[in-house]
Design an enzyme around this catalytic site. Structure first.
Site, PDB file in Angstrom:
ATOM      1  N   LYS A  11      69.037  77.138  31.653  1.00 52.05           N
ATOM      2  CA  LYS A  11      69.537  78.381  31.054  1.00 52.05           C
ATOM      3  C   LYS A  11      71.059  78.423  30.920  1.00 52.05           C
ATOM      4  O   LYS A  11      71.584  79.045  30.003  1.00 52.05           O
ATOM      5  CB  LYS A  11      69.052  79.579  31.865  1.00 52.05           C
ATOM      6  CG  LYS A  11      67.532  79.727  31.813  1.00 52.05           C
ATOM      7  CD  LYS A  11      67.105  81.128  31.495  1.00 52.05           C
ATOM      8  CE  LYS A  11      65.638  81.208  31.151  1.00 52.05           C
ATOM      9  NZ  LYS A  11      64.763  80.679  32.220  1.00 52.05           N
ATOM     10  N   GLU A  24      69.197  90.496  29.578  1.00 51.93           N
ATOM     11  CA  GLU A  24      67.933  90.894  30.183  1.00 51.93           C
ATOM     12  C   GLU A  24      67.491  89.741  31.070  1.00 51.93           C
ATOM     13  O   GLU A  24      67.876  88.599  30.843  1.00 51.93           O
ATOM     14  CB  GLU A  24      66.875  91.151  29.099  1.00 51.93           C
ATOM     15  CG  GLU A  24      66.202  89.884  28.542  1.00 51.93           C
ATOM     16  CD  GLU A  24      67.151  88.946  27.776  1.00 51.93           C
ATOM     17  OE1 GLU A  24      68.087  89.460  27.144  1.00 51.93           O
ATOM     18  OE2 GLU A  24      66.951  87.713  27.836  1.00 51.93           O
ATOM     19  N   SER A  38      62.446  71.612  33.634  1.00 55.40           N
ATOM     20  CA  SER A  38      63.375  72.677  33.245  1.00 55.40           C
ATOM     21  C   SER A  38      64.164  73.296  34.393  1.00 55.40           C
ATOM     22  O   SER A  38      65.245  73.828  34.176  1.00 55.40           O
ATOM     23  CB  SER A  38      62.613  73.778  32.500  1.00 55.40           C
ATOM     24  OG  SER A  38      61.538  74.260  33.283  1.00 55.40           O
TER      25      SER A  38
HETATM   26  C1  PLP Z   1      63.366  80.725  32.132  1.00 52.58           C
HETATM   27  C2  PLP Z   1      62.743  79.451  32.499  1.00 52.58           C
HETATM   28  C3  PLP Z   1      61.741  78.866  31.702  1.00 52.58           C
HETATM   29  C4  PLP Z   1      61.161  79.533  30.490  1.00 52.58           C
HETATM   30  O1  PLP Z   1      62.052  79.773  29.461  1.00 52.58           O
HETATM   31  P1  PLP Z   1      62.063  78.926  28.118  1.00 52.58           P
HETATM   32  O2  PLP Z   1      62.915  79.709  27.220  1.00 52.58           O
HETATM   33  O3  PLP Z   1      60.637  78.833  27.653  1.00 52.58           O
HETATM   34  O4  PLP Z   1      62.603  77.593  28.440  1.00 52.58           O
HETATM   35  C5  PLP Z   1      61.241  77.629  32.065  1.00 52.58           C
HETATM   36  N1  PLP Z   1      61.672  77.008  33.178  1.00 52.58           N
HETATM   37  C6  PLP Z   1      62.634  77.534  33.967  1.00 52.58           C
HETATM   38  C7  PLP Z   1      63.048  76.786  35.173  1.00 52.58           C
HETATM   39  C8  PLP Z   1      63.198  78.769  33.662  1.00 52.58           C
HETATM   40  O5  PLP Z   1      64.139  79.299  34.466  1.00 52.58           O
END
Ligand code: PLP
Length: 419
Positions: free
Chosen positions: A114, A136, A403
């Site tokens: 993010k 948000e 992610s």
């Molecule tokens: C917020 C988040 C997501 C989901 O958000 P996307 O916009 O779909 O990437 C996925 N993995 C992590 C670790 C997150 O913090």
């Protein structure tokens, strides 16, 4: 070796906004922000100027080498990019199938992808002379990323968060406060992300002059889905050079979890040109199962408007948005980015879903074989890889976008796995 490294390091002369590779084959959205029949700007009149000003500034910034250089420098020195592409040899060996590589977005500063987007947007806020930032958040990861960049740039930061999420995500609320942000509780609706987003949009309408709204995923009105994708596309760009250097070939399968869809499209964008030879798979949250409560908007949703864009969402026959459910707060959203609806329609990306209990199992397997505790969101993609790899040849390559890291989920993990 040095030459290979140079190819993936980020010199500050690197043109962040060169998407020529991605665009050789695929180009979207159009100038009105549509991805086929999805996307667009379904907003009240009072927001039209805000959205237009933002788009104009973003298009200008893309052609300004100093913007690209500032962003690249921060991504390198503050976030820690490029993030490694890690060959998970023990996991691959255990499964006796494809070679699994993990793109380590979990090693980014603040623990997830993010921050890539939050930095891009805060640099735009600075260019536009905005002094007040709003955001948000659901799980709190985007709230933390936004509070972080606002601390760095000395901007006032207000984060809207549902009361229910504030209760579930206490450590992230504390982090945001420590970073100097104000967390505003939202008590309407289901008191979760969907309601926090509506409240942030309302704030933006009421304070258009001084406020910059940092959206955390590829959702919302144009230009956000395009802009957030562009800021996250660095993930796929790095991965392409890294896999060529390490495996000597392009991946056969690439997978990522899909909440709003920013980490997934950030990974996929660069590879869309190879869609004929690389299988791209997005993994949604099936929650308790597709017959129960879930968050699989691409799998089971229907077209409708949510937060300023035409997209696929979970709604009843009267168009009332239904509550989503996932064990991972980051996937717990009843809509999805409009570009994913388009990619699904074009058949360029395939979407599947993984349940809460499957994700937990995958998280445990990754921890025990590789010593990596991933986020519950990422564990959905890991589960897909674990089921897919054994069906593939041992010289095949499967890339998973990891992610984020699991620190934020420890409370849930302790409870669910009875640790
Ligand atoms: C917020 C988040 C997501 C989901 O958000 P996307 O916009 O779909 O990437 C996925 N993995 C992590 C670790 C997150 O913090």
């Amino acid at each position: 070796m040095i030459a290979l490294y140079a190819a993936i390091a980020l010199p500050i002369t690197f043109n962040f906004f060169d998407f020529s590779m991605a665009q050789t084959f695929y180009s979207a959205p159009d100038t009105t922000g549509h991805f086929g029949s999805f996307g667009g700007k379904f907003i009240p009149e009072t927001l039209i100027k805000n959205a237009a000003d933002l788009e104009a500034e973003y298009l200008k910034a893309q052609h300004d080498p100093s913007f690209s250089a500032a962003l690249t420098k921060l991504l390198r020195d503050y976030v820690g990019r490029p993030t490694p592409l890690y060959h998970a040899e023990r996991l691959s060996k255990t499964l006796q199938g494809a070679q699994i590589y993990l793109k380590r977005e979990d090693l980014c500063h603040t623990g997830a992808h993010k921050i890539n987007n939050a930095l891009g947007q805060v640099l735009l806020a600075q260019r536009m002379g905005k002094k007040r930032v709003i955001a948000e958040t659901g799980a709190g990861q985007h709230g933390v990323a936004t509070a972080t960049v606002c601390a760095l740039f000395d901007l006032a930061c207000i984060v809207y968060m549902g009361e229910e999420d504030i209760r579930r995500q206490a450590p992230n609320v504390a982090r945001m406060k420590l970073l100097g942000a104000e967390v505003r509780a939202v008590s309407s609706g289901s008191r979760t992300l969907k309601d926090a987003t509506s409240e942030a949009i309302r704030d933006w309408m009421n304070n258009p002059e001084e406020t910059f709204y940092i959206i955390g995923s590829v959702v919302g009105m144009h230009p956000y889905p395009m802009m957030v994708r562009d800021f996250q596309a660095i993930i796929g760009k790095e991965t392409r050079s890294q896999i060529m250097a390490q495996a000597g070939k392009l991946p056969d399968v690439i997978t990522a979890c899909v909440g709003g869809g920013s980490n997934a499209v950030g990974m996929f964008y660069e590879f869309l040109q190879y869609a004929a030879q690389i299988e791209l798979v997005g993994v949604e949250a099936a929650g308790e199962g597709l017959n129960g409560r879930h968050a699989a908007s691409l799998t089971l949703g229907t077209p409708g408007v949510l937060h300023g864009a035409m997209t696929k969402l979970l709604q009843n026959e009267d168009g009332q948005v239904q509550e989503a459910h996932s064990i991972s707060a980051g996937l717990d959203y009843p809509g999805v980015g409009p570009e994913h609806c388009y990619l699904q329609e074009l058949g360029l990306v395939r979407y599947t879903s993984v349940t809460d209990s499957e994700a937990l199992l995958a998280l445990e397997t990754l921890a025990k074989t590789e010593g990596i505790i991933c986020a519950l969101e990422s564990a959905h993609a890991i589960h897909y890889a674990i089921t897919r790899a054994p069906e593939m040849a041992q010289d095949a390559v499967l890339v998973v976008n990891l992610s984020g890291r699991g620190d934020k989920d420890m409370e849930t993990i302790i409870r669910e796995l009875a640790l």
